[in-house]
Structure formats: C-alpha cells, structure tokens
Scaffold this motif. Structure first.
Motif, PDB file in Angstrom:
ATOM      1  N   GLU A 175     -20.620  56.008 -69.140  1.00 11.61           N
ATOM      2  CA  GLU A 175     -19.468  56.259 -70.007  1.00 11.61           C
ATOM      3  C   GLU A 175     -19.137  54.964 -70.727  1.00 11.61           C
ATOM      4  O   GLU A 175     -19.369  53.872 -70.197  1.00 11.61           O
ATOM      5  N   THR A 176     -18.539  55.072 -71.914  1.00  5.40           N
ATOM      6  CA  THR A 176     -18.097  53.901 -72.664  1.00  5.40           C
ATOM      7  C   THR A 176     -16.606  54.024 -72.920  1.00  5.40           C
ATOM      8  O   THR A 176     -16.125  55.073 -73.337  1.00  5.40           O
ATOM      9  N   ASP A 177     -15.860  52.943 -72.662  1.00  3.46           N
ATOM     10  CA  ASP A 177     -14.424  52.990 -72.905  1.00  3.46           C
ATOM     11  C   ASP A 177     -14.089  52.547 -74.324  1.00  3.46           C
ATOM     12  O   ASP A 177     -14.979  52.216 -75.111  1.00  3.46           O
ATOM     13  N   LYS A 178     -12.788  52.549 -74.666  1.00  2.06           N
ATOM     14  CA  LYS A 178     -12.341  52.210 -76.028  1.00  2.06           C
ATOM     15  C   LYS A 178     -12.731  50.804 -76.450  1.00  2.06           C
ATOM     16  O   LYS A 178     -12.930  50.532 -77.622  1.00  2.06           O
ATOM     17  N   ALA A 179     -12.846  49.890 -75.489  1.00  2.00           N
ATOM     18  CA  ALA A 179     -13.189  48.495 -75.792  1.00  2.00           C
ATOM     19  C   ALA A 179     -14.697  48.291 -75.953  1.00  2.00           C
ATOM     20  O   ALA A 179     -15.133  47.204 -76.289  1.00  2.00           O
ATOM     21  N   GLY A 180     -15.480  49.343 -75.699  1.00  3.34           N
ATOM     22  CA  GLY A 180     -16.931  49.227 -75.809  1.00  3.34           C
ATOM     23  C   GLY A 180     -17.616  48.833 -74.513  1.00  3.34           C
ATOM     24  O   GLY A 180     -18.829  48.620 -74.483  1.00  3.34           O
ATOM     25  N   THR A 181     -16.864  48.729 -73.430  1.00  2.00           N
ATOM     26  CA  THR A 181     -17.448  48.433 -72.129  1.00  2.00           C
ATOM     27  C   THR A 181     -18.201  49.656 -71.641  1.00  2.00           C
ATOM     28  O   THR A 181     -17.698  50.773 -71.719  1.00  2.00           O
TER      29      THR A 181
ATOM     30  N   TRP B 161     -19.747  51.741 -68.552  1.00  2.00           N
ATOM     31  CA  TRP B 161     -19.562  51.939 -67.125  1.00  2.00           C
ATOM     32  C   TRP B 161     -20.729  52.783 -66.627  1.00  2.00           C
ATOM     33  O   TRP B 161     -21.003  53.852 -67.167  1.00  2.00           O
ATOM     34  N   ALA B 162     -21.418  52.291 -65.591  1.00  2.00           N
ATOM     35  CA  ALA B 162     -22.591  52.971 -65.048  1.00  2.00           C
ATOM     36  C   ALA B 162     -22.338  53.381 -63.611  1.00  2.00           C
ATOM     37  O   ALA B 162     -21.920  52.573 -62.787  1.00  2.00           O
ATOM     38  N   GLY B 163     -22.610  54.637 -63.320  1.00  2.00           N
ATOM     39  CA  GLY B 163     -22.535  55.135 -61.951  1.00  2.00           C
ATOM     40  C   GLY B 163     -23.915  55.058 -61.331  1.00  2.00           C
ATOM     41  O   GLY B 163     -24.859  55.635 -61.849  1.00  2.00           O
TER      42      GLY B 163
ATOM     43  N   LEU C 229     -10.289  54.505 -64.241  1.00  2.00           N
ATOM     44  CA  LEU C 229     -11.415  55.421 -64.314  1.00  2.00           C
ATOM     45  C   LEU C 229     -11.324  56.367 -63.133  1.00  2.00           C
ATOM     46  O   LEU C 229     -10.938  55.973 -62.029  1.00  2.00           O
ATOM     47  N   TRP C 230     -11.685  57.612 -63.368  1.00  2.00           N
ATOM     48  CA  TRP C 230     -11.768  58.597 -62.304  1.00  2.00           C
ATOM     49  C   TRP C 230     -13.239  58.709 -61.945  1.00  2.00           C
ATOM     50  O   TRP C 230     -14.080  58.890 -62.815  1.00  2.00           O
ATOM     51  N   ILE C 231     -13.542  58.590 -60.663  1.00  2.00           N
ATOM     52  CA  ILE C 231     -14.912  58.518 -60.192  1.00  2.00           C
ATOM     53  C   ILE C 231     -15.192  59.707 -59.271  1.00  2.00           C
ATOM     54  O   ILE C 231     -14.477  59.918 -58.287  1.00  2.00           O
TER      55      ILE C 231
ATOM     56  N   LYS D 250     -10.003  56.985 -57.626  1.00  2.00           N
ATOM     57  CA  LYS D 250      -9.343  56.414 -58.798  1.00  2.00           C
ATOM     58  C   LYS D 250      -9.672  54.924 -58.780  1.00  2.00           C
ATOM     59  O   LYS D 250      -9.392  54.240 -57.787  1.00  2.00           O
ATOM     60  N   PHE D 251     -10.295  54.442 -59.850  1.00  2.00           N
ATOM     61  CA  PHE D 251     -10.662  53.035 -59.928  1.00  2.00           C
ATOM     62  C   PHE D 251      -9.721  52.344 -60.896  1.00  2.00           C
ATOM     63  O   PHE D 251      -9.588  52.755 -62.043  1.00  2.00           O
ATOM     64  N   ILE D 252      -9.060  51.307 -60.421  1.00  2.00           N
ATOM     65  CA  ILE D 252      -8.144  50.525 -61.246  1.00  2.00           C
ATOM     66  C   ILE D 252      -8.802  49.165 -61.476  1.00  2.00           C
ATOM     67  O   ILE D 252      -8.952  48.379 -60.542  1.00  2.00           O
ATOM     68  N   CYS D 253      -9.217  48.947 -62.715  1.00  2.00           N
ATOM     69  CA  CYS D 253      -9.913  47.715 -63.069  1.00  2.00           C
ATOM     70  C   CYS D 253      -8.922  46.671 -63.530  1.00  2.00           C
ATOM     71  O   CYS D 253      -8.061  46.938 -64.365  1.00  2.00           O
TER      72      CYS D 253
END
Length: 168
Positions: free
Chosen positions: A45-51, A53-55, A106-108, A116-119
């Motif tokens: 997945e890609t967030d609004k900032a362009g990061t 995220w890989a599971g 992020l919801w994992i 629930k992941f809080i970065c």
C-alpha cells in the motif's frame, strides 16, 4: 513513487518504470544486509506521503524511495507478541488498509486477527501495534484477516474466510 509501479514478489520488491519498460530491484535479500526481514511480500500500500508499506511474512515494512540516489530507506516493524514459536505465524501481514482521515495509522490484517499500527515518523522505535478485539470475529472463531477495505463513510469492512464484517 510518481509514475512508477511497485511490485512485491516472493523474492523482494521491484520497481517498474513505464518510460523505460523495465523493472529494477528496490530490495531483494541478496543485495542488502539491511531491509525487510523476509523477501516474501504479501501486500503493498502507498500512503498520501508516498511511503510504501509492505506486508511480509515477518512483519510490516516501511519503504521510502529516494529518486535522487535511486535507493530506498527501509525500516521493518515486527509484531512481537506470543512465544517464539508463535512469532512467525503472528507476524505474517496479509493486508494493509490506510485510512483517509487518520495520518500515521494503518490497519493490519494478520492470520491471528486485526491490528492497529500507529507509526511515529519522528521516532520509528516509538511506533506500536495494538491488538484489536472484535466481538463479531471472536464469536465466529475467525481471526484470519486477508483483506480490509475503508468505505466512503470511513467504516472498515473486514474480510475473513467466514464472511464480511463491519468494523466501526
């Protein structure tokens, strides 16, 4: 991230450049000592900032692509709970959902439930996983979460092998 397509495989992460018509390795286990703890990528997945995220099989990876250096900064977050024999099974990330209105959350979906992941982008070590207990999923005896979707009303739909569940 702009204009590129990222593809997660069982041997790492690749970046497809449409203008060149070619793939480039972003990360694979043979070219890096640091990076993801496991090359098998189940979801991206890609967030609004362009990061990105890989599971993976061993947890969650945060990947930031640097266009100028043509390299990636990779940080892995492990879901550290249970005994060591349960760690592998509990760490496998099947799905990621980035909600529209909650930055850095992020919801994992894992094989043993919803997290629930809080970065904390200023201090990655302070980031945390929270185990979400859903009465509906527990009553069904279903904890395997292969997909998560956020609807327009901001409610989460949780897929399991026993059905679709509304989580709000």
């Amino acid at each position: 991230v702009e204009g590129a397509l990222y593809v997660g495989t069982e041997t790492g992460l690749n970046r497809f450049i449409p203008e060149e018509g070619s793939f480039h390795h972003v990360w694979n286990p043979s070219d890096s000592v640091s990076g993801l703890l496991n090359p098998f990528i189940f979801t991206l997945e890609t967030d609004k900032a362009g990061t990105i995220w890989a599971g993976t099989e061993f947890g969650l990876g945060r990947i930031i692509w640097d266009e100028s250096s043509q390299s990636a900064q990779i940080h892995t977050f492990r879901i550290n709970e249970g005994t060591s024999s349960e760690l592998l099974r509990r760490s496998l990330v099947e799905s990621i959902c980035i909600t529209a209105d909650q930055e850095n959350i992020l919801w994992i979906g894992t094989r043993v439930g919803l997290k629930k992941f809080i970065c904390n982008p200023r201090d990655l070590a302070a980031s945390s996983f929270e185990n979400i207990v859903s009465k509906d999923l527990q009553e069904l005896g279903e904890l395997y979460i292969p997909d998560i979707y956020e609807a327009e009303d901001r409610k989460l739909w949780i897929a399991s092998f026993k059905g679709l569940h509304l989580f709000d």
